[in-house]
Design an enzyme around this catalytic site. Structure first.
Site, PDB file in Angstrom:
ATOM      1  CB  CYS A 135      -0.936  -0.005   1.213  1.00 10.92           C
ATOM      2  SG  CYS A 135      -0.210  -0.726   2.695  1.00 10.92           S
ATOM      3  CG  HIS A 248      -0.871   3.893   4.707  1.00 13.74           C
ATOM      4  ND1 HIS A 248      -1.583   3.504   5.824  1.00 13.74           N
ATOM      5  CD2 HIS A 248      -0.360   2.750   4.183  1.00 13.74           C
ATOM      6  CE1 HIS A 248      -1.506   2.184   5.961  1.00 13.74           C
ATOM      7  NE2 HIS A 248      -0.775   1.699   4.976  1.00 13.74           N
TER       8      HIS A 248
HETATM    9  O1  25A Z   1       0.830 -11.838   4.777  1.00 11.04           O
HETATM   10  P1  25A Z   1       0.499 -10.516   4.211  1.00 11.04           P
HETATM   11  O2  25A Z   1       0.446 -10.531   2.732  1.00 11.04           O
HETATM   12  O3  25A Z   1       1.444  -9.454   4.668  1.00 11.04           O
HETATM   13  O4  25A Z   1      -0.999 -10.147   4.700  1.00 11.04           O
HETATM   14  C1  25A Z   1      -1.437 -10.218   6.080  1.00 11.04           C
HETATM   15  C2  25A Z   1      -2.796  -9.634   6.292  1.00 11.04           C
HETATM   16  O5  25A Z   1      -2.794  -8.363   5.667  1.00 11.04           O
HETATM   17  C3  25A Z   1      -4.080  -8.083   5.181  1.00 11.04           C
HETATM   18  C4  25A Z   1      -5.000  -9.261   5.384  1.00 11.04           C
HETATM   19  O6  25A Z   1      -5.873  -9.027   6.534  1.00 11.04           O
HETATM   20  C5  25A Z   1      -4.000 -10.374   5.678  1.00 11.04           C
HETATM   21  O7  25A Z   1      -4.562 -11.316   6.534  1.00 11.04           O
HETATM   22  N1  25A Z   1      -3.832  -7.719   3.825  1.00 11.04           N
HETATM   23  C6  25A Z   1      -3.658  -8.478   2.727  1.00 11.04           C
HETATM   24  N2  25A Z   1      -3.362  -7.735   1.676  1.00 11.04           N
HETATM   25  C7  25A Z   1      -3.362  -6.451   2.118  1.00 11.04           C
HETATM   26  C8  25A Z   1      -3.132  -5.206   1.517  1.00 11.04           C
HETATM   27  N3  25A Z   1      -2.838  -5.086   0.219  1.00 11.04           N
HETATM   28  C9  25A Z   1      -3.676  -6.446   3.476  1.00 11.04           C
HETATM   29  N4  25A Z   1      -3.742  -5.354   4.190  1.00 11.04           N
HETATM   30  C10 25A Z   1      -3.528  -4.204   3.571  1.00 11.04           C
HETATM   31  N5  25A Z   1      -3.220  -4.107   2.280  1.00 11.04           N
HETATM   32  P2  25A Z   1      -7.429  -8.762   6.431  1.00 11.04           P
HETATM   33  O8  25A Z   1      -7.980  -8.607   7.779  1.00 11.04           O
HETATM   34  O9  25A Z   1      -7.752  -7.737   5.448  1.00 11.04           O
HETATM   35  O10 25A Z   1      -8.009 -10.095   5.802  1.00 11.04           O
HETATM   36  C11 25A Z   1      -7.949 -11.287   6.413  1.00 11.04           C
HETATM   37  C12 25A Z   1      -8.742 -12.213   5.492  1.00 11.04           C
HETATM   38  O11 25A Z   1      -8.034 -13.397   5.401  1.00 11.04           O
HETATM   39  C13 25A Z   1      -8.957 -14.440   5.640  1.00 11.04           C
HETATM   40  N6  25A Z   1      -8.283 -15.599   6.140  1.00 11.04           N
HETATM   41  C14 25A Z   1      -7.498 -15.688   7.213  1.00 11.04           C
HETATM   42  N7  25A Z   1      -7.070 -16.967   7.353  1.00 11.04           N
HETATM   43  C15 25A Z   1      -7.617 -17.678   6.332  1.00 11.04           C
HETATM   44  C16 25A Z   1      -8.399 -16.805   5.568  1.00 11.04           C
HETATM   45  N8  25A Z   1      -9.074 -17.224   4.506  1.00 11.04           N
HETATM   46  C17 25A Z   1      -8.996 -18.540   4.155  1.00 11.04           C
HETATM   47  N9  25A Z   1      -8.263 -19.432   4.821  1.00 11.04           N
HETATM   48  C18 25A Z   1      -7.553 -19.051   5.917  1.00 11.04           C
HETATM   49  N10 25A Z   1      -6.836 -19.954   6.602  1.00 11.04           N
HETATM   50  C19 25A Z   1      -9.910 -13.905   6.628  1.00 11.04           C
HETATM   51  O12 25A Z   1     -11.136 -14.538   6.585  1.00 11.04           O
HETATM   52  C20 25A Z   1     -10.075 -12.513   6.121  1.00 11.04           C
HETATM   53  O13 25A Z   1     -11.048 -12.517   5.075  1.00 11.04           O
HETATM   54  P3  25A Z   1     -11.757 -15.138   7.957  1.00 11.04           P
HETATM   55  O14 25A Z   1     -13.096 -15.645   7.536  1.00 11.04           O
HETATM   56  O15 25A Z   1     -10.841 -16.139   8.533  1.00 11.04           O
HETATM   57  O16 25A Z   1     -11.830 -14.035   9.049  1.00 11.04           O
HETATM   58  C21 25A Z   1     -12.753 -13.043   8.952  1.00 11.04           C
HETATM   59  C22 25A Z   1     -13.693 -13.162  10.156  1.00 11.04           C
HETATM   60  O17 25A Z   1     -13.141 -13.930  11.241  1.00 11.04           O
HETATM   61  C23 25A Z   1     -12.971 -13.147  12.417  1.00 11.04           C
HETATM   62  N11 25A Z   1     -11.722 -13.564  13.005  1.00 11.04           N
HETATM   63  C24 25A Z   1     -10.510 -13.214  12.618  1.00 11.04           C
HETATM   64  N12 25A Z   1      -9.611 -13.820  13.398  1.00 11.04           N
HETATM   65  C25 25A Z   1     -10.283 -14.611  14.271  1.00 11.04           C
HETATM   66  C26 25A Z   1     -11.648 -14.457  14.033  1.00 11.04           C
HETATM   67  N13 25A Z   1     -12.574 -15.111  14.726  1.00 11.04           N
HETATM   68  C27 25A Z   1     -12.177 -15.955  15.695  1.00 11.04           C
HETATM   69  N14 25A Z   1     -10.876 -16.157  15.972  1.00 11.04           N
HETATM   70  C28 25A Z   1      -9.915 -15.522  15.297  1.00 11.04           C
HETATM   71  N15 25A Z   1      -8.612 -15.750  15.585  1.00 11.04           N
HETATM   72  C29 25A Z   1     -12.990 -11.728  11.930  1.00 11.04           C
HETATM   73  O18 25A Z   1     -13.461 -10.847  12.901  1.00 11.04           O
HETATM   74  C30 25A Z   1     -13.929 -11.798  10.755  1.00 11.04           C
HETATM   75  O19 25A Z   1     -15.271 -11.734  11.186  1.00 11.04           O
HETATM   76  O1  L14 Z   2       2.575  -6.142   2.496  1.00 11.95           O
HETATM   77  O2  L14 Z   2       0.342  -3.989   8.649  1.00 11.95           O
HETATM   78  O3  L14 Z   2       0.735  -5.386   1.646  1.00 11.95           O
HETATM   79  O4  L14 Z   2      -0.079  -2.154   7.573  1.00 11.95           O
HETATM   80  C1  L14 Z   2       0.547  -3.975   3.965  1.00 11.95           C
HETATM   81  C2  L14 Z   2      -0.012  -3.504   5.251  1.00 11.95           C
HETATM   82  C3  L14 Z   2       1.547  -5.967   5.109  1.00 11.95           C
HETATM   83  C4  L14 Z   2       0.974  -5.439   6.420  1.00 11.95           C
HETATM   84  C5  L14 Z   2       1.421  -5.695   2.623  1.00 11.95           C
HETATM   85  C6  L14 Z   2       0.325  -3.327   7.627  1.00 11.95           C
HETATM   86  C7  L14 Z   2       0.772  -5.450   3.939  1.00 11.95           C
HETATM   87  C8  L14 Z   2       0.847  -3.952   6.369  1.00 11.95           C
END
Ligand code: 25A
Ligand code: L14
Length: 342
Positions: A135, A248
């Site tokens: 981002c 941001h």
């Molecule tokens: O690794 P990275 O690339 O750095 O990315 C890390 C995180 O960054 C966000 C994204 O978080 C990701 O998890 N992200 C990704 N790209 C981004 C970007 N370009 C970015 N942020 C900014 N810029 P997020 O919160 O946006 O999305 C998380 C999604 O991932 C799904 N997910 C998680 N584990 C999964 C999965 N999907 C499939 N299989 C898996 N194993 C997650 O779906 C969400 O859509 P979800 O259904 O698991 O969770 C949503 C619902 O569940 C609740 N919840 C969350 N954690 C828990 C929980 N409930 C109970 N216990 C928990 N531990 C949430 O409240 C929601 O209702």
């Molecule tokens: O790499 O925590 O796209 O704000 C960007 C947002 C990793 C996490 C990525 C954050 C994400 C980050």
């Protein structure tokens, strides 16, 4: 959208997250030509219903065989899920647009900001995956591209002020809970971040590397060089988490190759795609996170010359990290893909 326009089967992996929810919103706001919309998430969310264009759509399990018949798969479920499932989606014939950091620096995978390097999308055919940049990098490059084209860029010194929504829905909740706890004289609990984020600035985003920089900082260095196709640009970044929900902000100091006046930079940016100049210091008008939240523009202001060097410009760049920083950029890649590369 015209009646006889081709429509596509689109899947969202991570549909229930902060970015996934914004993807639904952006697809609707931009009237993306959708036939079927398939929403995928983890076990936890299976069966949950999300609404799109007046329809209730049930969330299904993200699995390797969830992509049959899908043309475009938007991934935002974190890097490990992308590594596990994106190749299967590509093998099923979908083009994957991946928001995670998993594939960004893979030389076979294009890393795209449509206003900057749309031509790179052509490389999608190698692996069936297109990566969406970090981002902080996306919004900076939207602002820098016209300057790069006009006078060249030698070096960048960046400081960021990043919103909690970047770390997902749980981080938004954590800030809210800490603010409430403080107001009620209760103890503030931290679990997403290593320290209290309310009323604080944390000079750590993502984990630390051996060189003393964080991963987020090195993403800005490496992704900028890849997208600008120039490894000679000097880049140093300090990325900081601040108690802001959406948007941001970035201080960007640019050493250009050739001299450019602040007035010329303002003119260039006034017509740059995706940019809105907000720069009227006499009336205290400059880009603010609270003004960019929910909008598609990257706001640029505080445009001035760096008087400490020969060829220097300073900018203040603000954009909605969940929209241009993630969901919007991904949908724009999909739009460019169907228009020019399908
Ligand atoms: O690794 P990275 O690339 O750095 O990315 C890390 C995180 O960054 C966000 C994204 O978080 C990701 O998890 N992200 C990704 N790209 C981004 C970007 N370009 C970015 N942020 C900014 N810029 P997020 O919160 O946006 O999305 C998380 C999604 O991932 C799904 N997910 C998680 N584990 C999964 C999965 N999907 C499939 N299989 C898996 N194993 C997650 O779906 C969400 O859509 P979800 O259904 O698991 O969770 C949503 C619902 O569940 C609740 N919840 C969350 N954690 C828990 C929980 N409930 C109970 N216990 C928990 N531990 C949430 O409240 C929601 O209702
Ligand atoms: O790499 O925590 O796209 O704000 C960007 C947002 C990793 C996490 C990525 C954050 C994400 C980050």
């Amino acid at each position: 959208m015209s009646e006889n326009q081709k429509k596509y089967n689109v899947a969202i992996a991570g549909a229930t997250g902060a970015v996934g929810g914004a993807m639904l919103d952006v697809l609707k706001r931009r009237d993306f030509p959708i036939n079927e919309l398939r929403l995928l998430a983890s076990e936890r969310s299976v069966g949950k219903k999300l609404s799109f264009n007046g329809l209730e759509i049930k969330v299904q399990l993200l699995s390797k065989d969830a992509f049959e018949g899908i043309d475009i798969a938007l991934f935002s479920a974190g890097a490990s899920r992308s590594l596990d499932f994106a190749p299967a989606a590509a093998a099923a014939g979908a083009v994957v647009i991946d928001n995670s950091s998993a594939y960004r620096m893979d030389p076979e995978i294009p890393l795209v900001v449509p206003e900057v390097n749309p031509h790179a999308i052509a490389q999608h055919s190698t692996r069936g995956i297109i990566a969406n940049p970090n981002c902080s990098t996306i919004q900076m490059l939207v602002a820098l591209k016209p300057i790069l084209d006009k006078v060249g860029i030698k070096r960048l010194v960046i400081s960021t002020y990043q919103a909690v929504s970047g770390s997902g829905a749980k981080a938004i909740e954590e800030l809210e809970n800490q603010v409430k706890a403080y107001a009620n004289g209760k103890e503030m609990k931290a679990s997403v971040y290593p320290h209290q984020i309310a009323f604080n600035c944390l000079p750590q985003i993502d984990s630390f590397l051996d060189n003393g920089y964080t991963k987020e900082e090195m993403k800005m260095v490496n992704e900028t060089r890849k997208i600008f196709e120039d490894d000679s640009i000097g880049i140093t970044a300090t990325t900081v988490r601040v108690p802001v929900y959406y948007g941001h902000s970035e201080s960007v100091n640019i050493e250009t190759k050739h001299k450019i006046a602040a007035s010329e930079v303002k003119e260039l940016l006034a017509t740059a795609p995706g940019v809105k100049v907000v720069d009227d210091p006499a009336n205290s008008k400059y880009p603010l996170a609270t003004d960019c939240a929910g909008t598609f523009d990257t706001l640029v202001g505080r445009i001035r010359e760096d008087e400490s060097i020969e060829n220097g410009i300073n900018l203040w760049v603000v954009s909605d990290n969940i929209l241009k920083g993630a969901a919007l950029n991904a949908v724009q890649i999909a739009e460019t893909f169907i228009a020019d590369y399908k």
